[in-house]
Write an enzyme that holds these catalytic residues in place. Structure first.
Site, PDB file in Angstrom:
ATOM      1  N   LYS A 194     -27.259  14.965  26.317  1.00  0.00           N
ATOM      2  CA  LYS A 194     -26.916  15.880  27.399  1.00  0.00           C
ATOM      3  C   LYS A 194     -27.331  17.280  26.981  1.00  0.00           C
ATOM      4  O   LYS A 194     -26.859  17.810  25.971  1.00  0.00           O
ATOM      5  CB  LYS A 194     -25.416  15.836  27.686  1.00  0.00           C
ATOM      6  N   LYS A 247     -29.489  13.299  30.286  1.00  0.00           N
ATOM      7  CA  LYS A 247     -29.083  14.206  31.357  1.00  0.00           C
ATOM      8  C   LYS A 247     -29.567  15.610  31.062  1.00  0.00           C
ATOM      9  O   LYS A 247     -29.309  16.083  29.955  1.00  0.00           O
ATOM     10  CB  LYS A 247     -27.553  14.185  31.456  1.00  0.00           C
TER      11      LYS A 247
HETATM   12  C1  PBG Z   1     -19.160  18.527  32.402  1.00  0.00           C
HETATM   13  C2  PBG Z   1     -20.147  17.883  33.318  1.00  0.00           C
HETATM   14  C3  PBG Z   1     -21.198  18.582  33.916  1.00  0.00           C
HETATM   15  C4  PBG Z   1     -21.881  17.669  34.718  1.00  0.00           C
HETATM   16  C5  PBG Z   1     -21.241  16.436  34.588  1.00  0.00           C
HETATM   17  N1  PBG Z   1     -20.161  16.593  33.691  1.00  0.00           N
HETATM   18  C6  PBG Z   1     -21.567  20.013  33.887  1.00  0.00           C
HETATM   19  C7  PBG Z   1     -21.520  20.768  32.650  1.00  0.00           C
HETATM   20  O1  PBG Z   1     -21.771  20.269  31.546  1.00  0.00           O
HETATM   21  O2  PBG Z   1     -21.229  21.954  32.764  1.00  0.00           O
HETATM   22  C8  PBG Z   1     -23.082  18.049  35.548  1.00  0.00           C
HETATM   23  C9  PBG Z   1     -23.550  17.107  36.583  1.00  0.00           C
HETATM   24  C10 PBG Z   1     -24.452  17.699  37.598  1.00  0.00           C
HETATM   25  O3  PBG Z   1     -24.927  18.857  37.493  1.00  0.00           O
HETATM   26  O4  PBG Z   1     -24.723  16.991  38.586  1.00  0.00           O
HETATM   27  N2  PBG Z   1     -18.333  17.765  31.651  1.00  0.00           N
END
Ligand code: PBG
Length: 324
Positions: A194, A247
């Site tokens: 991520k 991601k």
């Molecule tokens: C945070 C989380 C995020 C997303 C999913 N879980 C955002 C972040 O890390 O700030 C993003 C998903 C998206 O942008 O569609 N735990």
């Protein structure tokens, strides 16, 4: 000419036989946002067409997705500021509406696959995925909080838990806590690679979960790095993850391809909010044709190697193939 690739493109029937990458609703996971209350369906301004639903309307939304053959959902809670604190206690509170709605969903639609979000940010007054102490995100003291959240979610009936926090060692810590509590069948969809991405903006708008200070670069990955994704994959696999996620998706197709090649686990790709919003904006401006650009986008993520795709376009895609 002995070799003429165009022969295999010459008719629809031949093209269908030579078709390499298949995509259908079963490959998709639809992210859903839930908020507490009644009769609420509020659109996310930066992600038009996607809504936050109150529990009753969410159940209706899931029903209409199931009718389209869409069976996989990942659920995110939009929590009122008054319920947020520094240690995210609401995440496992007995009255938590997110856990309650999960129970209702699994009761009404036992055949669906319901996936949770494990991270502190929706419940944290600091807006970070981990515990903040003296301005730093502390790793090891976050783990027991994530484990407590995980057990509450497993009790609520989620089929899989999705740790999105990027703390070191959290998959193993969660796995052990789940097993000790008897939840050996609850799976873990690990957010393995991520990245600290600019493409999460609309999601943070949806949950009002942006960090109150600083950024997420000390725990989410550097967008410049690819080999590091292999290290994360190795660790999550050793710690017991059932699926590995990359991601965002579109801007990281090379990382998806790499993990697909190196791992024996199913690979998921999160086509994140900002990536979907870009396409929606171009289509709503009349610059691109949604009915062609959207499926081509999802196909590209599959072709790169994703077994499953989390995308805000899941319902539209399911509709499109149903009524083609
Ligand atoms: C945070 C989380 C995020 C997303 C999913 N879980 C955002 C972040 O890390 O700030 C993003 C998903 C998206 O942008 O569609 N735990």
């Amino acid at each position: 000419m002995l070799r003429r690739p165009r022969r295999n493109r010459s008719t629809a029937a031949i093209r269908a036989m030579a078709h390499e990458t298949h995509l259908s609703a079963e490959h998709l996971i639809f992210p859903l946002f839930v908020l507490d209350g009644q009769g609420i369906q509020s659109e996310i301004k930066s992600l038009p067409g996607i809504y936050r639903f109150s529990p009753e309307l969410l159940l209706r939304e899931i029903e209409s997705c199931m009718e389209l053959g869409l069976t996989n959902f990942i659920l995110f809670p939009a929590v009122a500021d008054a319920l947020k604190d520094t240690t995210a206690t609401y995440s496992y509170h007995p009255d938590n509406f997110y856990l309650k709605v999960a129970r209702d969903i699994k009761k009404r639609f036992p055949e669906c696959c319901l996936i949770s979000d494990v991270a502190m940010d929706p419940y944290s007054s600091d807006g970070h995925d981990g515990l903040v102490r003296d301005g730093a995100i502390v790793n090891d003291d976050t783990l027991p909080i994530l484990a407590q959240m995980s057990i509450a979610q497993a009790e609520a009936g989620f089929d899989m838990l999705g740790p999105s926090d990027m703390m070191d060692g959290r998959v193993g810590y969660m796995r052990q806590a789940l097993d000790e509590a008897g939840f050996t069948n609850t799976g873990i969809l690990a957010y393995t690679a991520k990245y600290a991405s600019a493409f999460y903006g609309p999601f943070r708008d949806a949950l009002d979960s942006a960090p109150k200070s600083g950024d997420k670069k000390t725990y989410q990955m550097n967008p410049a790095n690819k080999r590091e994704a292999l290290l994360e994959a190795e660790l999550d696999t050793a710690e017991g993850a059932d699926m590995l996620m990359v991601k965002p998706a579109l801007h990281y197709l090379d990382v998806i391809a790499l993990l697909k090649e190196k791992s024996n686990l199913p690979i998921a790709a999160y086509h994140v909010s900002g990536e979907c919003a870009m396409l929606t904006a171009a289509c709503r401006n009349g610059w691109l044709d949604y009915s062609r650009a959207m499926p081509e986008t999802l196909l590209s993520i599959r072709r790169a190697g994703a077994d499953v795709i989390l995308t805000y376009f899941a319902k539209d895609f399911a509709k499109m193939v149903r009524y083609l």
